[in-house]
Design an enzyme around this catalytic site. Structure first.
Site, PDB file in Angstrom:
ATOM      1  CD  GLU A 228      -3.063  -0.951   0.447  1.00 13.16           C
ATOM      2  OE1 GLU A 228      -3.183   0.099  -0.209  1.00 13.16           O
ATOM      3  OE2 GLU A 228      -3.879  -1.888   0.400  1.00 13.16           O
ATOM      4  CB  CYS A 262      -2.044   7.109   1.108  1.00 18.22           C
ATOM      5  SG  CYS A 262      -3.390   6.253   1.917  1.00 18.22           S
TER       6      CYS A 262
END
Ligand code: NAP
Length: 453
Positions: A228, A262
């Site tokens: 990720e 993010c």
């Protein structure tokens, strides 16, 4: 080796700790290996009851955990409390839904019986970042524990107490010893842990740089990995967008968590017909954000998590301005230790860091485009592919544009967020594999075919 953590709001040393030595790491890996057979054999409803108790522990300790998060990485009090609640909810969610996700799946073949069965694989190493220091861990941990796996956590070096409070919440909920442990180790030690034969797989949430290193190590060991990584999400504003909702979404998405998310909107791709009006309203709204003490309820913009990250961000801003970007707001570091004000750069074009790289802090980039087709082209003109959003008065149109975005999550008239019901992850250099929902729980399982002729 001794490690210090620094409070980003004050610049003061918050905490010092000794990294673990080889004997301490060995004890944790041995305990993990011996816990796995019993934990995975435990009936699913029992694992579910324990996970619910973990959620309850988080709720009981909410205030203490919040203070640690705020002291270690500067999160606003209200954002920290919301994050803790989300973790507790995720525990409940997986406790409730894992049985359905893990049920045998019958497959029609010519056999008398054939089906798919999901089996846990053992100990998963989680390497986690500081930006959502509790949620990033639970996003992985809640499904992993329900799957019957055990886990060891190497948290970011600036949030060691967050790692410890997670371990304490699990212990006090009655999770057996060895099922989960926090490792206080550096990145070289983490590489050794991944090479250990008792560790089956690794999940990383973090930067591309860490991703390359950990994925290479996992590849070398032929161990499963989930990555990720970073993102530079597009926020596409079409000319028929509702400006009130769009500006509110833009401010929340870019400046929440001091821009260190993010899936924050990072590139605001705005079509000409609405660009001037959107930019004016966006600048006005962002200018109202108050950078200050994250423990103070009145503060609306947190400091960045570390001074070196703030300085790195400012270099990207300066290099973008040197190449022609126009600073409309902020763009100069605050006098406080790790603060950076809400900042907006206009006229961002290819070749600038603000166009090509992830800006992991409170800086919005405005990219002006002629029309919808160009907006889609620019949105996809990136090495990243984590999330993206489209803002329009026409849902059908939004849906059509969302389907063309090359990313793991595309939202229409809503801020991109993670949600236990929806799979989460990226494409391109934002990584691979999925967390959350059914897809997330299956990542670290042996998907086994059983065929009885
Ligand atoms: P980072 O520097 O990559 O750190 C993340 C974790 O990886 C930390 O535990 C860090 O440990 C460790 N690490 C760093 N370099 C490593 C290496 N060479 N080998 C092994 N481990 C290593 O990232 P960050 O600055 O904390 O987080 C920001 C990045 O994470 C951004 O790019 C952001 O977009 C991304 N992110 C992605 C997601 C997602 O779900 N896709 C979510 C959140 C954040 P140390 O602290 O000890 O160095």
């Amino acid at each position: 080796m001794t490690v210090e953590t620094i409070n980003p709001a004050t610049g003061k040393i918050e905490y010092t700790l000794e990294l673990m030595d080889a004997a301490a790491i060995e004890a944790i890996l041995a305990a993990s290996a011996s816990a796995f057979p019993q934990w995975s054999a435990r009936p699913l409803p029992e694992r579910g009851d324990l996970l619910r108790k973990v959620g309850a522990q988080l709720r009981i300790r909410r205030d203490d955990i919040q203070k640690i998060m705020t002291a270690e990485m500067g999160k606003l009090r209200k954002e920290a409390l919301a994050e803790i609640d989300k973790c507790a909810d995720a525990c409940d969610y997986y406790a409730e839904h894992a049985a359905v996700y893990l049920e045998d799946q019958p497959i029609a073949t010519e056999a008398s019986s054939s089906y798919v069965r999901f089996e846990p694989i053992g100990c998963v190493l989680a390497v986690m970042p500081w930006n959502f220091p509790i949620w990033q861990v639970f996003r992985f941990l809640a499904p992993a524990l329900m799957a019957g796996n055990v886990a060891v956590l190497k948290h970011a070096s600036n949030v060691p107490r967050c790692a410890d409070v997670i371990a304490e919440a699990l212990r006090d909920a009655g999770i057996p010893p060895g099922v989960f442990a926090a490792l206080h180790i550096d990145n070289d030690q983490a590489a050794d842990v991944l090479r250990d034969k008792r560790v089956a797989a690794v999940t990383l949430t973090g930067s591309e740089r860490a991703g390359r290193s950990i994925a290479a190590n996992a590849g070398d060991q032929l161990k499963k990995c989930v990555m990720e990584l970073g993102g530079s999400d597009a926020f596409v504003v079409l000319e028929d967008a509702d400006l009130d909702k769009t500006v509110a979404g833009a401010v929340a998405s870019r400046f929440g968590n001091a821009g260190q998310t993010c899936i924050a909107a990072k590139r605001f791709i705005v079509v000409e017909g609405i660009a001037d009006a959107f930019v004016q309203r966006f600048v006005e709204a962002a200018a109202r954000l108050e950078l200050g003490d994250p423990q103070d309820e009145a503060t609306t913009l947190a400091p960045m998590a570390r001074q070196d990250l703030r300085d790195e961000l400012h270099k990207q801003v300066q290099a973008s301005i040197a190449r022609g970007a126009k600073p409309l707001l902020g763009c100069e570091p605050s006098a406080s230790y790790a603060g950076y004000p809400a900042s907006i750069l206009d006229a961002v074009v290819p070749g600038m860091p603000a166009y090509e790289e992830e800006l992991f802090g409170p800086v919005a980039s405005i990219l002006r485009v002629a029309d919808e087709a160009e907006a889609v082209r620019v949105a996809n003109d990136t090495t990243f592919g984590l999330g993206g959003s489209v803002w329009t008065g026409d849902r059908e149109r939004g849906n059509r544009v969302a389907r063309q975005l090359q990313c793991g999550a595309a939202f229409v008239n809503a801020v991109v967020k993670s949600d236990a019901r929806l799979p989460f992850g990226g494409t391109k250099r934002s990584g691979f594999g999925r967390e959350l929902a059914e897809h997330g729980i299956h990542e670290f399982m042996n998907i086994k075919s059983v065929y009885v002729a």
